[in-house]
Structures are given as C-alpha cells and as structure tokens.
Design an enzyme around this catalytic site. Structure first.
Site, mmCIF file in Angstrom:
data_model
loop_
_atom_site.group_PDB
_atom_site.id
_atom_site.type_symbol
_atom_site.label_atom_id
_atom_site.label_comp_id
_atom_site.label_asym_id
_atom_site.label_seq_id
_atom_site.Cartn_x
_atom_site.Cartn_y
_atom_site.Cartn_z
ATOM 1 N N CYS A 38 -5.321 -11.484 15.038
ATOM 2 C CA CYS A 38 -5.548 -10.161 14.446
ATOM 3 C C CYS A 38 -6.904 -9.582 14.827
ATOM 4 O O CYS A 38 -7.087 -8.366 14.823
ATOM 5 C CB CYS A 38 -5.414 -10.231 12.928
ATOM 6 S SG CYS A 38 -6.489 -11.468 12.155
ATOM 7 N N GLY B 200 -0.142 -10.040 8.061
ATOM 8 C CA GLY B 200 0.824 -9.692 9.096
ATOM 9 C C GLY B 200 0.622 -8.275 9.590
ATOM 10 O O GLY B 200 -0.482 -7.720 9.523
ATOM 11 N N SER B 201 1.690 -7.685 10.069
ATOM 12 C CA SER B 201 1.601 -6.371 10.700
ATOM 13 C C SER B 201 1.358 -5.262 9.678
ATOM 14 O O SER B 201 1.709 -5.389 8.496
ATOM 15 C CB SER B 201 2.894 -6.069 11.464
ATOM 16 O OG SER B 201 3.967 -5.826 10.552
ATOM 17 N N THR B 202 0.789 -4.180 10.151
ATOM 18 C CA THR B 202 0.552 -3.025 9.286
ATOM 19 C C THR B 202 1.860 -2.445 8.781
ATOM 20 O O THR B 202 1.965 -2.034 7.616
ATOM 21 C CB THR B 202 -0.229 -1.944 10.067
ATOM 22 O OG1 THR B 202 -1.453 -2.519 10.535
ATOM 23 C CG2 THR B 202 -0.542 -0.751 9.187
ATOM 24 N N VAL C 32 4.821 -3.961 8.159
ATOM 25 C CA VAL C 32 5.384 -4.758 7.070
ATOM 26 C C VAL C 32 4.435 -4.753 5.867
ATOM 27 O O VAL C 32 4.876 -4.716 4.714
ATOM 28 C CB VAL C 32 5.675 -6.193 7.529
ATOM 29 C CG1 VAL C 32 6.198 -7.041 6.373
ATOM 30 C CG2 VAL C 32 6.679 -6.182 8.676
ATOM 31 N N GLY C 33 3.144 -4.767 6.121
ATOM 32 C CA GLY C 33 2.179 -4.702 5.028
ATOM 33 C C GLY C 33 2.341 -3.451 4.195
ATOM 34 O O GLY C 33 2.181 -3.471 2.964
ATOM 35 N N GLU D 3 -3.907 -8.474 4.535
ATOM 36 C CA GLU D 3 -4.666 -8.439 5.789
ATOM 37 C C GLU D 3 -3.690 -8.033 6.874
ATOM 38 O O GLU D 3 -2.737 -8.756 7.160
ATOM 39 C CB GLU D 3 -5.289 -9.786 6.154
ATOM 40 C CG GLU D 3 -6.117 -9.638 7.435
ATOM 41 C CD GLU D 3 -6.581 -10.947 8.007
ATOM 42 O OE1 GLU D 3 -6.707 -11.018 9.252
ATOM 43 O OE2 GLU D 3 -6.807 -11.892 7.247
#
Length: 492
Positions: free
Chosen positions: A290, A234-236, A238-239, A256
C-alpha cells in the site's frame, strides 16, 4: 519460484470455536505462478457466519476479564511459536502465492514485531480520574468493544493479518477474521498456532467467503448486533463499502485503504540514492504494497539526470528484487489498461536494458516492470493506484509545483522527500497531505513505534502502542454521587 507441488488442492476449512469446519460450498484457488489449483477453500454459509459471531460473543466476557498479564503472556507465546514455526509459515505462504524469500522474511519479522507489541500493550490499558463540576468522584475507563470484525488483505499476508487481531486481543476483544482468498492456507494456519499459544476457543474465528457471496456475508456480519466494530485493510473501493455499511448500522470502523505514494525529488537531492530508493520502493513485492512508490515528482532542472540514474539502477538491480508477478489476473488486466491508456495519451515508456520490453511469458500472472515518463493528469495512471510493478515520472516546474502535484491525489498514506536542504525538507514535508512523510528514505517504511494516520481516503494508516489502545477500546465514564433528591417539580 516457490510453488506448492506436493499438496495440490489442499482443503482449507473454516476455523470456528477452535475447530476445523468443513462446508459444502468450496471454491478453488489457483497459484499465480502455475495457474494450477493449490487450495480448495471452504466458503462460509449464513449459518456458519452466525455460529462464528455467536461463538466470539460467548467467548468475550471471559477473555475480557482475563488478567492483562495472562493475555500478554499468550501473545508473547504466539510470537515465540511464529518464530519457531517460521519455516512452516513460509511454506504456507508459498502454497498459494509467489513471494520472494526477502518478502517472506520481512513480512514474518514485521508480524513478530507487531505480535510482541500487542503483547506489551495488554498491561498498558489505563483510565483517568478527571475533575468534575460538582466535585464528585469520576472514573474514565477504557473498555474493549466486544466482537471485532477484521478483514485481512493478501499482499503482506502475515503482518497485515496479525495487526488486525493482536491489538484487539490485547485490549480484551474477540475477533472474527475474514481471511484473504488469495492466501487461504497461510491465514488458516494462524488458527491452530493461536490455540497452541493459549488463545481460548472462540476468541479468534477465521472465515472465508466464496466468490459472489462476499457482499451478502459482509453485510450479515456488520449488521449483526454482536459485532461492535470493523477493521479493514484493502482497496479504497471495498473500504468505501465497509465504511458505508458501518455507517448504516452505526458501527465504528478502522480503515487503511489504497495509496498513491509520491516521492518528491528536489534540486539538491542525492540523485543516485534517490533512484535506488525509488526502484526499491516501487517494485518490491511487485509493487503490491500500500505504501509502494507510485509517483516520482521531480523538479525539471534535475529530471533528465534522475531518469538516467533510475535506468542505471533498474538495469543493474532489478534481478535482486526477484520475479515480478501479480496475485491475480485482475491485477494484470488493470496494469495493462492503465499502461495502454497512458501510452496512448503521450506517456513515454522507458527502456530497461536488463529485461525485454514486453510482458514476460514465465508465470501465469508474471508482469514486466513498467516505468513511464511524461505522465500527465489526463492519463488514468496519474490518479489511479496500479498496485503493480511500475511507477510514473511527473516533471514539476519547481518545489512549489512539486508539492501541488503530490497533493493532487485522493490518497494520503505515505510520501517521501529527497533533498540535502533539511529546512526545505521539513517545510515540504509539512506541506504534503500524507499521514507519513519520509525524508531521504523510501515511501515503503513501516516503523511500528511511530503511529500515523492516513489523510484523505487512506484511512487510519498504521498504529501501535497508545494509538492501538485507543483504536480497540472505548471510554466509559463512571461518576459516584452522594444520594440526593432531584427537583422533580421543575420537570412538571
């Protein structure tokens, strides 16, 4: 546009221990094309989450001891069922979102490939017998972690969900899946399919979190002692949160995250072919991939000619890519903000004659493709991922400058180089800080037999085969000694 009309407001329960679980906390999901409620989704409570984790932990010992050939056969049957039920899965896909038939077909095909690949590696988990300093017999085995927490994204709803659990299951883990609220019916549908394939109850749990409860429920899961690792795509933003929580509770994680994929177009490139790959790689699935092409870094000597080719391709080929539409209102707002900022700071919006130069009215989250030239570092879109139907053109002085610009990014998931000089191509590819670099190809390319890592904040990137085994198993060293007395005296 495929829209669910006959089953508006379908109830989507949780999937826990092989059964539907209906909860009192329900939230609505609106179809992006119509704005109407397509699903009423059950959100997991604290007790639901605990029950799912404990059920997965209870199922783990038996699943881990299940013969590898049996796990292999179950995953192969799951793949066969996916293929047999492809029309049902396509309908589940379109129930909550708008994806072109090309994307649905591609996604299903990729998901089948990964499911079969997961089946194949089930019998390939091996250890080793290393040499020891004292000549004793040592065994190093690879063991499943236990319960894996997997978070699935919405954009490639099948393959990116299947990939989060098929390799983990092949290696003997059980999985608690946090499904995407954007495509709840599709992810929920996988539970019954896996059960039909022979996956025992509790081995795969599928949860949804109601809006506003995500932070609390996510930390609850990661903090739970039965959760042994996390797997997030997912998004940076939230990651980073997931990674921080895993650090806080000492759990390994696979991430990722976002991309800002560059395509470098050098002096000897086939400009017409490069333009075709740029438009396809940037606008396929409305840019919600992505690895979507976000930045076109072109050397100044061929920049004007490339722009002409891009506009010609866009004019003639955009209809083949289908209606451009984002999954959420937030995506539309982000695109508006990034484009407005760039235009206010000197970027030039290229005209595409086949469409009007404004946001289209059809569809609740429809958005016109955006191509911006003369993009500079002082514009937010230079660095920030759009995850929408658009790309920017950045002009470089020469090849060295193009490499510098390509590496001027926090992300490093995928990239592409266009040139007829293959020595130059290899030299440039090795200089680009990206987990995958495609030469004379699109940045959107997923070869499951070639695992690659992400560099910078892109996380682990793609994996398959031995890389997947290493990702979802841990090593255990077993050393056999002859009985002997320890020199206790030296410890006094």
């Amino acid at each position: 546009m495929p829209v669910a009309t006959e089953q508006q407001g379908r109830q989507i329960p949780l999937w826990i221990n092989g059964q539907d679980v209906v909860t009192s906390k329900v939230f609505d999901v609106q179809h992006p094309s119509t704005g109407k409620v397509s699903s009423k989704v059950c959100g997991a409570s604290e007790d639901d989450v605990t029950r799912a984790i404990e059920g997965a932990r209870a199922a783990f010992p038996a699943w881990a001891k299940t013969p590898a050939t049996t796990r292999r056969d179950i995953l192969f049957k799951a793949a066969a069922l996916m293929e047999a039920k492809k029309d049902e899965l396509a309908a589940a896909y379109s129930h909550d979102t708008n994806a072109s038939p090309m994307i649905v077909s591609f996604d299903l095909g990729a998901a089948l490939t990964h499911m079969k690949s997961g089946a194949t590696i089930a019998t390939e988990v091996r250890g080793e017998i290393p040499q020891t300093s004292d000549g004793s017999l040592a065994l190093v085995t690879r063991e499943p972690y236990g319960v894996v927490f997997s978070v699935c994204p919405f954009n490639m709803g099948l393959v990116l969900c299947v990939r989060t659990f098929c390799y983990a299951l092949a290696c003997g883990n059980t999985v608690v899946i946090k499904a995407s609220p954007a495509i709840p019916f599709l992810h929920y549908s996988l539970g019954a399919l896996l059960k039909e394939a022979g996956v025992p109850d509790g081995v795969v749990q599928i949860l949804q979190f109601a809006p506003g409860t995500e932070p609390e429920r996510t930390e609850q899961i990661i903090a739970h002692p039965h959760i042994r690792m996390a797997n997030f795509t997912g998004s940076t933003k939230v990651g980073s949160i997931i990674g921080s929580l895993c650090g806080k509770y000492i759990k390994p994680c696979l991430l990722e995250l976002g991309g800002k994929a560059p395509i470098l177009v050098l002096e000897s490139a086939d400009l017409k072919m490069a333009a075709n790959n740029i438009v396809f790689g940037a606008l396929l699935h409305s840019g919600q991939i992505c690895m979507s092409t976000e930045r076109v870094v072109v050397v100044e000597s061929v920049a004007d000619k490339l722009v002409e080719e891009i506009q010609a391709i866009a004019k003639n080929e955009l209809p083949a890519l289908g209606h451009m539409e984002l999954a959420s209102k937030l995506g539309v707002e982000k695109m508006d903000r990034l484009v407005s900022d760039a235009l206010s700071k000197g970027a030039k919006r290229l005209t595409v004659e086949s469409v009007e130069d404004k946001k289209v009215a059809e569809g609740a989250h429809a958005y016109l493709p955006v191509i911006l030239d003369n993009v500079k570092p002082d514009q937010d879109i230079y660095y920030q991922e759009t995850f929408g139907p658009g790309f920017v053109i950045i002009r470089a002085k020469d090849t060295e400058d193009a490499v510098r610009i390509a590496n001027d990014s926090e992300a490093g998931l995928s990239a592409s180089v266009w040139t007829r000089d293959y020595k130059e191509a290899l030299d440039v590819a090795r200089s680009i800080e990206s987990g995958a670099v495609h030469i004379n190809g699109s940045s959107v390319h997923d070869e499951p037999n070639l695992p690659h890592g992400g560099m910078k904040t892109s996380g682990f990137g793609r994996f398959n085969g031995m890389a997947a085994i290493q990702a979802f198993t841990q090593t255990k060293a077993i050393t056999m000694h002859e009985p002997h007395a320890l020199p206790i005296a030296i410890l006094k």
